[in-house]
Design a protein around this motif. Sequence first.
Motif, PDB file in Angstrom:
ATOM      1  N   UNK A  74       0.842  -1.206   0.000  1.00  0.00           N
ATOM      2  CA  UNK A  74       0.000   0.000   0.000  1.00  0.00           C
ATOM      3  C   UNK A  74       0.875   1.253   0.000  1.00  0.00           C
ATOM      4  N   UNK A  75       1.897   1.242   0.830  1.00  0.00           N
ATOM      5  CA  UNK A  75       2.806   2.390   0.893  1.00  0.00           C
ATOM      6  C   UNK A  75       3.452   2.641  -0.471  1.00  0.00           C
TER       7      UNK A  75
ATOM      8  N   UNK B   1      12.263  17.135  13.054  1.00  0.00           N
ATOM      9  CA  UNK B   1      12.334  15.879  12.301  1.00  0.00           C
ATOM     10  C   UNK B   1      11.930  14.711  13.184  1.00  0.00           C
ATOM     11  N   UNK B   2      10.989  13.947  12.707  1.00  0.00           N
ATOM     12  CA  UNK B   2      10.544  12.796  13.475  1.00  0.00           C
ATOM     13  C   UNK B   2      11.615  11.700  13.441  1.00  0.00           C
ATOM     14  N   UNK B   3      11.829  11.087  14.580  1.00  0.00           N
ATOM     15  CA  UNK B   3      12.889  10.095  14.691  1.00  0.00           C
ATOM     16  C   UNK B   3      12.432   8.994  15.644  1.00  0.00           C
ATOM     17  N   UNK B   4      12.736   7.787  15.288  1.00  0.00           N
ATOM     18  CA  UNK B   4      12.426   6.654  16.160  1.00  0.00           C
ATOM     19  C   UNK B   4      13.735   5.997  16.550  1.00  0.00           C
ATOM     20  N   UNK B   5      13.900   5.811  17.829  1.00  0.00           N
ATOM     21  CA  UNK B   5      15.039   5.029  18.298  1.00  0.00           C
ATOM     22  C   UNK B   5      14.506   3.720  18.861  1.00  0.00           C
ATOM     23  N   UNK B   6      15.146   2.653  18.453  1.00  0.00           N
ATOM     24  CA  UNK B   6      14.675   1.331  18.856  1.00  0.00           C
ATOM     25  C   UNK B   6      15.796   0.610  19.588  1.00  0.00           C
ATOM     26  N   UNK B  81      13.375  10.586   8.991  1.00  0.00           N
ATOM     27  CA  UNK B  81      12.839  10.922   7.670  1.00  0.00           C
ATOM     28  C   UNK B  81      13.868  10.742   6.565  1.00  0.00           C
ATOM     29  N   UNK B  82      15.127  10.779   6.938  1.00  0.00           N
ATOM     30  CA  UNK B  82      16.172  10.662   5.929  1.00  0.00           C
ATOM     31  C   UNK B  82      16.430   9.215   5.512  1.00  0.00           C
ATOM     32  N   UNK B 145       5.255   4.533  11.768  1.00  0.00           N
ATOM     33  CA  UNK B 145       5.625   5.818  12.361  1.00  0.00           C
ATOM     34  C   UNK B 145       6.135   6.844  11.354  1.00  0.00           C
ATOM     35  N   UNK B 146       6.639   6.393  10.223  1.00  0.00           N
ATOM     36  CA  UNK B 146       7.287   7.333   9.308  1.00  0.00           C
ATOM     37  C   UNK B 146       6.723   7.284   7.894  1.00  0.00           C
ATOM     38  N   UNK B 147       5.520   6.746   7.736  1.00  0.00           N
ATOM     39  CA  UNK B 147       4.976   6.641   6.376  1.00  0.00           C
ATOM     40  C   UNK B 147       4.765   8.013   5.754  1.00  0.00           C
ATOM     41  N   UNK B 148       4.366   8.973   6.571  1.00  0.00           N
ATOM     42  CA  UNK B 148       4.147  10.315   6.023  1.00  0.00           C
ATOM     43  C   UNK B 148       5.458  10.895   5.493  1.00  0.00           C
TER      44      UNK B 148
END
Lengths: 133, 172
Positions: A74-75, B1-6, B81-82, B145-148
């Motif tokens: 979808x993406x 900038x949106x960022x996810x740390x896992x 986002x990068x 989380x980052x599809x946008x």
Amino acid sequence: MVDASGFVAQPSVEVPTPVPSRADAMATGGPRFAGTQPMVAPGEVEQTRTELAPQGPWRVVVLNDPVNSMSYVVLVFRKVFGFPEPRARKHMLEVHEQGRSVVWSGLREQAELYAFALQQWHLTAILESDEAH
Amino acid sequence: MKRIEVKLSLSVVAPLLDLMKAASDVLEAQIAAPITLDDIDADFREDWKAELLQGQHEELHALMGLFNSDFFVNGVVAFDEENAEVIVRACSALRLRLRRHDLKVLGDEQLESGAVDIERLPDALQKPFMCYVFLGTIQELIIQHLDAAILRGPQGDGEEGSGEDTGEDGDA
């Protein structure tokens, strides 16, 4: 987020970390593969006319694969074609349930760009001539 | 900038990295998806393939780069986002390779449904399957989380495909 695959926590902070990335084919003008050739033989310049065949119409078809997830497909459809989510989901379900979906049709050159972009996302995309159907 | 740390479990993930590296190395010369390019003009086929391989190389380089020396200290990988788009693609490429090579004995329905009991798999399949699941989980995290950001593009290019369609969709 915790699961069996090793994820034990998911804090979120605002720290930019630029990582080089690559614009996709649609953003960069795509590959240089369009098979556009003059269709005018010498001496026929005065009678030139535009013809679609064999440039088109062509179909971009995505085939099912058991690996890429529904959300991923979808993406990709949203990204490559700019489809709204319901439409992207409809095509994804066609791929999933029928094994294939015609996601675009038109001139060969543009069809190649879309097929290339889909392949960059590791979807199994092929081109089909409408005349074959 | 949106960022996810896992934060990852080093004891779970570290043993998967060799397999990921091996698959990544194979994909230096092989397109991950089972495409034939038969429908592409012969004159362009090699260039087409080369561009796909180049992109694939960059994606895999970005993914494997997450697991650097810092990762082995703190167990953290970060998506933003990068890198979101290239990492999602790289995961897809590696999963395709694992499926075609290491997990080829598993049925499509098994993989699609996820109805696989790892402990009942032969030893030789357990690590590839864990790797397959791990990469899929990374993908889902990023998409969730980052599809946008992916749809917008890393430089905010924003304009995706035209969405043009002639209404011939869905006639499989």
